[in-house]
Motif scaffolding. Sequence first.
Motif, PDB file in Angstrom:
ATOM      1  N   SER A  12      48.912  28.733  39.859  1.00  0.00           N
ATOM      2  CA  SER A  12      50.215  29.294  39.554  1.00  0.00           C
ATOM      3  C   SER A  12      51.047  29.270  40.834  1.00  0.00           C
ATOM      4  N   LYS A  13      52.356  29.487  40.681  1.00  0.00           N
ATOM      5  CA  LYS A  13      53.237  29.432  41.848  1.00  0.00           C
ATOM      6  C   LYS A  13      52.819  30.434  42.923  1.00  0.00           C
ATOM      7  N   TRP A  14      52.351  31.632  42.477  1.00  0.00           N
ATOM      8  CA  TRP A  14      52.011  32.661  43.454  1.00  0.00           C
ATOM      9  C   TRP A  14      50.770  32.293  44.261  1.00  0.00           C
ATOM     10  N   MET A  15      50.019  31.280  43.824  1.00  0.00           N
ATOM     11  CA  MET A  15      48.810  30.878  44.549  1.00  0.00           C
ATOM     12  C   MET A  15      49.077  29.829  45.630  1.00  0.00           C
ATOM     13  N   GLU A  16      50.338  29.403  45.775  1.00  0.00           N
ATOM     14  CA  GLU A  16      50.634  28.303  46.687  1.00  0.00           C
ATOM     15  C   GLU A  16      50.324  28.632  48.139  1.00  0.00           C
ATOM     16  N   GLY A  17      50.309  29.915  48.471  1.00  0.00           N
ATOM     17  CA  GLY A  17      49.933  30.310  49.830  1.00  0.00           C
ATOM     18  C   GLY A  17      50.967  29.958  50.878  1.00  0.00           C
ATOM     19  N   PRO A 308      43.937  26.290  53.133  1.00  0.00           N
ATOM     20  CA  PRO A 308      43.735  27.751  53.069  1.00  0.00           C
ATOM     21  C   PRO A 308      43.814  28.335  51.664  1.00  0.00           C
ATOM     22  N   ARG A 309      44.472  27.634  50.747  1.00  0.00           N
ATOM     23  CA  ARG A 309      44.622  28.195  49.395  1.00  0.00           C
ATOM     24  C   ARG A 309      43.318  28.151  48.600  1.00  0.00           C
ATOM     25  N   ILE A 310      42.242  27.608  49.206  1.00  0.00           N
ATOM     26  CA  ILE A 310      40.979  27.474  48.476  1.00  0.00           C
ATOM     27  C   ILE A 310      40.493  28.824  47.951  1.00  0.00           C
ATOM     28  N   LEU A 311      40.648  29.891  48.756  1.00  0.00           N
ATOM     29  CA  LEU A 311      40.159  31.200  48.314  1.00  0.00           C
ATOM     30  C   LEU A 311      40.928  31.664  47.080  1.00  0.00           C
ATOM     31  N   THR A 312      42.252  31.511  47.103  1.00  0.00           N
ATOM     32  CA  THR A 312      43.074  31.947  45.969  1.00  0.00           C
ATOM     33  C   THR A 312      42.760  31.139  44.724  1.00  0.00           C
ATOM     34  N   GLU A 313      42.648  29.826  44.881  1.00  0.00           N
ATOM     35  CA  GLU A 313      42.329  28.979  43.729  1.00  0.00           C
ATOM     36  C   GLU A 313      40.974  29.342  43.128  1.00  0.00           C
ATOM     37  N   MET A 314      39.989  29.466  44.004  1.00  0.00           N
ATOM     38  CA  MET A 314      38.631  29.743  43.528  1.00  0.00           C
ATOM     39  C   MET A 314      38.532  31.141  42.916  1.00  0.00           C
ATOM     40  N   MET A 315      39.413  32.046  43.377  1.00  0.00           N
ATOM     41  CA  MET A 315      39.436  33.403  42.826  1.00  0.00           C
ATOM     42  C   MET A 315      39.671  33.354  41.321  1.00  0.00           C
ATOM     43  N   VAL A 316      40.376  32.326  40.859  1.00  0.00           N
ATOM     44  CA  VAL A 316      40.633  32.149  39.424  1.00  0.00           C
ATOM     45  C   VAL A 316      39.606  31.212  38.798  1.00  0.00           C
ATOM     46  N   ILE A 317      39.412  30.040  39.423  1.00  0.00           N
ATOM     47  CA  ILE A 317      38.589  28.988  38.815  1.00  0.00           C
ATOM     48  C   ILE A 317      37.137  29.421  38.608  1.00  0.00           C
ATOM     49  N   LEU A 318      36.610  30.226  39.519  1.00  0.00           N
ATOM     50  CA  LEU A 318      35.193  30.577  39.448  1.00  0.00           C
ATOM     51  C   LEU A 318      34.895  31.787  38.572  1.00  0.00           C
ATOM     52  N   ARG A 319      35.924  32.385  37.982  1.00  0.00           N
ATOM     53  CA  ARG A 319      35.696  33.551  37.119  1.00  0.00           C
ATOM     54  C   ARG A 319      35.084  33.105  35.787  1.00  0.00           C
ATOM     55  N   PRO A 320      34.341  33.989  35.120  1.00  0.00           N
ATOM     56  CA  PRO A 320      33.585  33.588  33.923  1.00  0.00           C
ATOM     57  C   PRO A 320      34.400  32.918  32.819  1.00  0.00           C
TER      58      PRO A 320
END
Length: 360
Positions: A12-17, A308-320
């Motif tokens: 999402s736009k807010w994840m662009e970091g 650096p946005r890897i943490l934000t992206e993964m915060m969503v992608i890795l959820r169940p």
Amino acid sequence: MSLENFINESASKWMEGNGPESDIVISSRVRLARNLADVPFPHMMNKEQSEKVISEVYDAIQNNRVLAGDFELIRMKDLSKLERKALVEKHLISPALANNEYGAVLLSRDEGVSIMINEEDHLRIQSLFSGQQLEEAWDLCTKLDDVLEERLNYAFNEQIGYLTACPTNVGTGIRVSVMVHLPALVMTNQLNRIFSAIGHVGLTVRGLYGEGTQAIGNIYQISNQITLGQAEEEIIDNLNSVTRQIIEQERTARGLLLKEKKIKLQDKIGRAYGILSNAYILTSEEAMRLLSDVRLGIDLKLIDNINPRILTEMMVILRPAYLQKLAGKELSPAERDVRRAKIVRNRLSVKKTKDSGGVY
């Protein structure tokens, strides 16, 4: 944008970091609670009244020549449980709305704005920005609020302010929050002292998905508790001021770790990177904990060639729920752990050679 795009597009736009202070402040959010004067609060409504609220809010947006066409109406009853959870994991709707069959959401194309309908209140207008941008989020929210108020009759009292289903939201109806990444303050055992002080200035700390959720990956949400007796600008200034102090303390702690414990810090970050790059099984909690270490390594220039946005992206992608949406089928917890590890391995291997995504 279609429903499938909202659910399947991970970013999402807010994840662009790319917002201010985005090495520590992941996002800024403003949310306004509003109710219609001639309709019972959502917990007292019947099906017809719920439909009436959805219809009136949708018409108010569609009758604005600037906003018409920029929002997609999504009804909760049209979504599977997995699809609803995926929207919660993207922070586009709340868990409470996801559980309401009579609820709906109007989502902007860039996913920066969610207008939740029939959540705890008739309307929850939410704006999300990358980094520390509370003023920008407030400016967008209040403009949308003005557009809606031109056509909707809000429940409002001259002495009290906006009336809400929960007394804690009465008055301005505003809730502002920042999502912050604070690994160094955790490592130096300073967090409890700081969070204890925050409570004395009308703020509170919540987990990754708001009230009642746990913090994972050293990520916390700090928000206001008071909505009555203060102007919106005062509430925003208060949180901005506290956030600036927390940023300064986190940076000081990072500097101290680099100066006094650099080898231990490098070892911790290197081990995290090594596990993430090679593991075949990862729980959600372990993945977020290790990704937090890697993100700290990126911010401190101890690791390069990773966005650096890897943490934000993964915060969503890795959820169940999101993992299962990507897989196109339901997965057992053990299957999710295996798939989660594969996604992280692929993501990190690509990042070693080039900055591109699409390896999920």
